[in-house]
Write a protein that holds these residues in place. Structure first.
Motif, mmCIF file in Angstrom:
data_model
loop_
_atom_site.group_PDB
_atom_site.id
_atom_site.type_symbol
_atom_site.label_atom_id
_atom_site.label_comp_id
_atom_site.label_asym_id
_atom_site.label_seq_id
_atom_site.Cartn_x
_atom_site.Cartn_y
_atom_site.Cartn_z
ATOM 1 N N HIS A 13 -55.848 -16.644 56.604
ATOM 2 C CA HIS A 13 -54.662 -17.495 56.509
ATOM 3 C C HIS A 13 -53.524 -16.870 57.307
ATOM 4 O O HIS A 13 -53.104 -15.749 57.014
ATOM 5 C CB HIS A 13 -54.240 -17.644 55.041
ATOM 6 C CG HIS A 13 -55.270 -18.301 54.183
ATOM 7 N ND1 HIS A 13 -55.220 -19.623 53.834
ATOM 8 C CD2 HIS A 13 -56.408 -17.820 53.623
ATOM 9 C CE1 HIS A 13 -56.258 -19.932 53.076
ATOM 10 N NE2 HIS A 13 -56.998 -18.855 52.932
ATOM 11 N N LYS A 14 -53.021 -17.638 58.260
ATOM 12 C CA LYS A 14 -51.945 -17.134 59.128
ATOM 13 C C LYS A 14 -50.745 -16.622 58.337
ATOM 14 O O LYS A 14 -50.223 -15.549 58.601
ATOM 15 C CB LYS A 14 -51.462 -18.308 59.989
ATOM 16 C CG LYS A 14 -51.726 -18.163 61.419
ATOM 17 C CD LYS A 14 -51.191 -19.234 62.311
ATOM 18 C CE LYS A 14 -50.465 -20.397 61.755
ATOM 19 N NZ LYS A 14 -51.175 -21.661 61.882
ATOM 20 N N THR A 95 -48.402 -20.547 73.229
ATOM 21 C CA THR A 95 -49.447 -21.435 73.765
ATOM 22 C C THR A 95 -50.791 -21.133 73.106
ATOM 23 O O THR A 95 -51.540 -22.048 72.720
ATOM 24 C CB THR A 95 -49.534 -21.284 75.299
ATOM 25 O OG1 THR A 95 -48.252 -21.594 75.848
ATOM 26 C CG2 THR A 95 -50.576 -22.222 75.892
ATOM 27 N N ARG A 96 -51.086 -19.845 72.911
ATOM 28 C CA ARG A 96 -52.340 -19.504 72.219
ATOM 29 C C ARG A 96 -52.286 -19.940 70.755
ATOM 30 O O ARG A 96 -53.288 -20.347 70.180
ATOM 31 C CB ARG A 96 -52.628 -17.986 72.348
ATOM 32 C CG ARG A 96 -53.168 -17.617 73.733
ATOM 33 C CD ARG A 96 -53.488 -16.129 73.866
ATOM 34 N NE ARG A 96 -52.288 -15.332 73.999
ATOM 35 C CZ ARG A 96 -51.780 -14.545 73.045
ATOM 36 N NH1 ARG A 96 -52.410 -14.414 71.892
ATOM 37 N NH2 ARG A 96 -50.669 -13.872 73.240
ATOM 38 N N LEU A 97 -51.063 -19.879 70.178
ATOM 39 C CA LEU A 97 -50.909 -20.366 68.797
ATOM 40 C C LEU A 97 -51.169 -21.875 68.735
ATOM 41 O O LEU A 97 -51.878 -22.357 67.848
ATOM 42 C CB LEU A 97 -49.493 -20.057 68.293
ATOM 43 C CG LEU A 97 -49.129 -20.644 66.922
ATOM 44 C CD1 LEU A 97 -50.011 -20.062 65.820
ATOM 45 C CD2 LEU A 97 -47.656 -20.406 66.590
ATOM 46 N N ASP A 136 -63.990 -20.920 74.854
ATOM 47 C CA ASP A 136 -64.139 -20.246 76.151
ATOM 48 C C ASP A 136 -62.806 -19.650 76.598
ATOM 49 O O ASP A 136 -62.758 -18.523 77.104
ATOM 50 C CB ASP A 136 -64.658 -21.227 77.217
ATOM 51 C CG ASP A 136 -66.099 -21.637 76.958
ATOM 52 O OD1 ASP A 136 -66.797 -20.935 76.195
ATOM 53 O OD2 ASP A 136 -66.530 -22.674 77.511
ATOM 54 N N ARG A 137 -61.715 -20.409 76.400
ATOM 55 C CA ARG A 137 -60.394 -19.896 76.783
ATOM 56 C C ARG A 137 -60.016 -18.692 75.904
ATOM 57 O O ARG A 137 -59.458 -17.715 76.377
ATOM 58 C CB ARG A 137 -59.352 -21.002 76.647
ATOM 59 C CG ARG A 137 -57.932 -20.542 76.893
ATOM 60 C CD ARG A 137 -57.691 -20.126 78.345
ATOM 61 N NE ARG A 137 -57.574 -21.293 79.186
ATOM 62 C CZ ARG A 137 -56.444 -21.967 79.423
ATOM 63 N NH1 ARG A 137 -55.314 -21.561 78.869
ATOM 64 N NH2 ARG A 137 -56.439 -23.019 80.218
ATOM 65 N N MET A 138 -60.360 -18.778 74.610
ATOM 66 C CA MET A 138 -60.075 -17.630 73.724
ATOM 67 C C MET A 138 -60.838 -16.394 74.209
ATOM 68 O O MET A 138 -60.341 -15.270 74.114
ATOM 69 C CB MET A 138 -60.474 -17.962 72.281
ATOM 70 C CG MET A 138 -59.571 -18.978 71.599
ATOM 71 S SD MET A 138 -60.280 -19.447 69.991
ATOM 72 C CE MET A 138 -59.252 -20.839 69.536
ATOM 73 N N ASP A 139 -62.051 -16.610 74.726
ATOM 74 C CA ASP A 139 -62.844 -15.488 75.240
ATOM 75 C C ASP A 139 -62.158 -14.873 76.461
ATOM 76 O O ASP A 139 -62.062 -13.644 76.573
ATOM 77 C CB ASP A 139 -64.257 -15.985 75.593
ATOM 78 C CG ASP A 139 -65.163 -14.857 76.028
ATOM 79 O OD1 ASP A 139 -65.337 -13.902 75.236
ATOM 80 O OD2 ASP A 139 -65.684 -14.902 77.160
ATOM 81 N N THR A 155 -55.452 -17.495 66.182
ATOM 82 C CA THR A 155 -56.846 -17.507 66.674
ATOM 83 C C THR A 155 -57.803 -17.032 65.581
ATOM 84 O O THR A 155 -58.892 -17.606 65.401
ATOM 85 C CB THR A 155 -56.948 -16.622 67.941
ATOM 86 O OG1 THR A 155 -56.064 -17.156 68.929
ATOM 87 C CG2 THR A 155 -58.366 -16.589 68.488
ATOM 88 N N LEU A 156 -57.393 -16.017 64.829
ATOM 89 C CA LEU A 156 -58.257 -15.538 63.736
ATOM 90 C C LEU A 156 -58.465 -16.639 62.692
ATOM 91 O O LEU A 156 -59.572 -16.841 62.185
ATOM 92 C CB LEU A 156 -57.629 -14.314 63.060
ATOM 93 C CG LEU A 156 -57.654 -13.007 63.853
ATOM 94 C CD1 LEU A 156 -56.921 -11.917 63.073
ATOM 95 C CD2 LEU A 156 -59.089 -12.562 64.136
#
Ligand SMILES: N[C@@H](CCC(=O)N[C@@H](CS)C(=O)NCC(=O)O)C(=O)O
Length: 256
Positions: A13-14, A95-97, A136-139, A155-156
């Motif tokens: 949980h974030k 952006t990743r969030l 794939d982008r997360m990788d 991401t987690l």
């Protein structure tokens, strides 16, 4: 302050990780909510009736996990911040969030589809590639990440929620045997390292052992309303918006 959230800790949980990272977890009272079970509605304090919801002692209610995470970051008790200051690092983290949170929302959408006896295969076929490209982008991102920021925490949550749901039977093109790690070595290494952080390990895969009854939840909702100057009897609060499809098994309909 009270954090209304699902006490299911087989995904990350974030808001919990952020609270731990910035040293404010001890100021939080956990209020377990099972959004699809009868008696746990947050509708009286959050029109969307969604978890997480954070109620401050003033009676102010924050919802939207991003808002809750940013609020907790703003009251950091140890000088740690998971939201970078304005600049390239911040836009990268946000952006990743956003990618992670929309990934989570899509997984939720597909989970709802799965409640149906005849899930819409076109809906699954439409959304599944979005999830695969995001992984794939997360990788790619995992190979360059240096700091543990809010994008990493999102991401987690996204990966662990997806992992929890994807082991359940899905119609094609999703597969019961799907493993997000295959072909994504950077993400796998990053993930295995990240889950060892104390802020994550303190709760991930643990069992909640406090009061998680509907009465407790509704008493806390009534307490928030009182802090807002409203006098509401807990017994008079809405019970739930969710009614399982008539022929859904209880196993499917109770999944978070
Ligand atoms: N984008 C929202 C997502 C929250 C969300 O989807 N919560 C779900 C948990 S699975 C929920 O409360 N569902 C119950 C409902 O919609 O009635 C956020 O980040 O806060």
């Amino acid at each position: 302050m009270k954090l209304f959230y699902s006490p299911v800790h087989d995904f990350i949980h974030k808001s919990v990780v952020v609270a731990e990272e910035v040293g404010v977890w001890s100021s939080i009272e956990e209020v377990p909510v099972y959004p699809r079970k009868h008696g746990y509605s947050l509708a009286a304090i959050n029109p969307l009736a969604k978890v997480p919801t954070l109620a401050l002692d003033s009676g102010a209610v924050l919802f939207g996990s991003q808002v809750i995470a940013e609020y907790l970051d703003s009251i950091s008790a140890n000088g740690v911040h998971v939201y970078p200051a304005p600049g390239p690092d911040r836009w990268d983290a946000l952006t990743r969030l956003a990618q992670a949170d929309i990934f989570f929302d899509i997984t939720t959408r597909l989970t709802h589809e799965r409640l149906l006896d005849e899930p819409g295969e076109h809906i699954i076929a439409w959304h599944w590639p979005k999830l695969m490209r995001s992984l794939d982008r997360m990788d790619e991102d995992a190979a360059r990440l240096k700091k543990f920021d809010i994008g990493c925490i999102g991401t987690l949550q996204a990966i662990t929620y997806f992992e929890r749901q994807v082991v359940l039977p899905w119609p094609p093109p999703a597969s019961v045997y799907f493993n997000w790690r295959d072909g994504r070595p950077n993400l796998a290494v990053w993930f295995d390292h990240a889950i060892q952080r104390p802020s994550v390990a303190a709760h991930f895969k643990t069992t909640f052992d406090g009061d998680d009854s509907p009465d407790f939840c509704q008493a806390k909702v009534a307490g928030v309303l009182q802090a807002q100057g409203k006098n509401v009897n807990a017994g008079a609060l809405p019970a739930s918006d969710f009614t399982p499809p008539a022929n859904a098994s209880s196993d499917r309909s109770s999944q978070h």
